[in-house]
Design a protein around this motif. Structure first.
Motif, PDB file in Angstrom:
ATOM      1  N   UNK A  77      -9.127   0.445   7.231  1.00 12.52           N
ATOM      2  CA  UNK A  77      -8.031  -0.289   6.596  1.00 12.52           C
ATOM      3  C   UNK A  77      -6.969  -0.667   7.630  1.00 12.52           C
ATOM      4  N   UNK A  78      -6.650   0.265   8.515  1.00  7.51           N
ATOM      5  CA  UNK A  78      -5.648  -0.013   9.550  1.00  7.51           C
ATOM      6  C   UNK A  78      -6.167  -1.041  10.561  1.00  7.51           C
ATOM      7  N   UNK A  79      -7.463  -1.008  10.856  1.00 11.55           N
ATOM      8  CA  UNK A  79      -8.028  -1.979  11.795  1.00 11.55           C
ATOM      9  C   UNK A  79      -7.941  -3.404  11.258  1.00 11.55           C
ATOM     10  N   UNK A  80      -7.964  -3.545   9.925  1.00 10.02           N
ATOM     11  CA  UNK A  80      -7.827  -4.885   9.344  1.00 10.02           C
ATOM     12  C   UNK A  80      -6.428  -5.449   9.566  1.00 10.02           C
ATOM     13  N   UNK A  81      -5.453  -4.594   9.831  1.00 13.45           N
ATOM     14  CA  UNK A  81      -4.079  -5.039  10.043  1.00 13.45           C
ATOM     15  C   UNK A  81      -3.834  -5.514  11.475  1.00 13.45           C
ATOM     16  N   UNK A  82      -4.731  -5.174  12.379  1.00 10.97           N
ATOM     17  CA  UNK A  82      -4.531  -5.514  13.786  1.00 10.97           C
ATOM     18  C   UNK A  82      -4.664  -7.023  13.975  1.00 10.97           C
ATOM     19  N   UNK A  83      -3.751  -7.590  14.738  1.00  6.79           N
ATOM     20  CA  UNK A  83      -3.812  -9.008  15.068  1.00  6.79           C
ATOM     21  C   UNK A  83      -4.457  -9.114  16.443  1.00  6.79           C
ATOM     22  N   UNK A  84      -5.689  -9.576  16.464  1.00  4.98           N
ATOM     23  CA  UNK A  84      -6.432  -9.674  17.709  1.00  4.98           C
ATOM     24  C   UNK A  84      -6.071 -10.981  18.405  1.00  4.98           C
ATOM     25  N   UNK A  85      -5.990 -10.976  19.744  1.00  4.08           N
ATOM     26  CA  UNK A  85      -5.651 -12.217  20.457  1.00  4.08           C
ATOM     27  C   UNK A  85      -6.800 -13.224  20.380  1.00  4.08           C
ATOM     28  N   UNK A  86      -6.416 -14.480  20.492  1.00  2.00           N
ATOM     29  CA  UNK A  86      -7.438 -15.525  20.501  1.00  2.00           C
ATOM     30  C   UNK A  86      -8.110 -15.551  21.870  1.00  2.00           C
TER      31      UNK A  86
END
Length: 128
Positions: A77-86
């Protein structure tokens, strides 16, 4: 942050029995893997996998297993909140880091040459 109330007291006796059974299944898989050394490698690996999977299945229904499952669920659930760089941001950041490393290595090499010239070529030759 989770504000769940934790249960007081030691583990349930049934949980201890399940954990011992899980450990016994794991050991049985390992023993079978080495005991049947003359069998095909895939069959031995299959017996080891069955032992590990059976031990994990039994262990999953204990208090520790529930805690591990909850931890994995919350981590996902917390990993879904991470904003990954393009890809573009990643390439630009990598390029900046490479350029900074090159510039710093050139500066440190220049400082090393200057110190060598000052110490070895001039200071150490003054007393001669």
């Amino acid at each position: 942050m989770n504000a769940k109330v934790e249960k007081a007291g030691a583990s349930n006796a049934l949980d201890v029995v399940k954990l011992v059974l899980a450990g016994a299944l794991l050991v049985a898989g390992l023993v079978a893997y080495y005991y049947f050394a003359d069998w095909n490698g895939w069959a031995r690996l299959g017996m080891l996998a069955v032992g590990v999977i059976a031990a994990a299945a039994v262990g999953a229904f204990t208090g520790v297993g529930r805690t591990v499952r909850e931890y994995i669920t919350e981590s996902q659930f917390e990993l879904r909140k991470v904003v990954w760089p393009t890809m573009d941001e990643t390439l630009r950041t990598t390029l900046v880091i490479v350029v900074v490393v090159i510039i710093l290595s050139l500066l440190l090499g220049l400082i090393d040459l200057l110190l060598k010239w000052a110490v070895l070529d001039h200071l150490l030759k003054i007393g001669r």
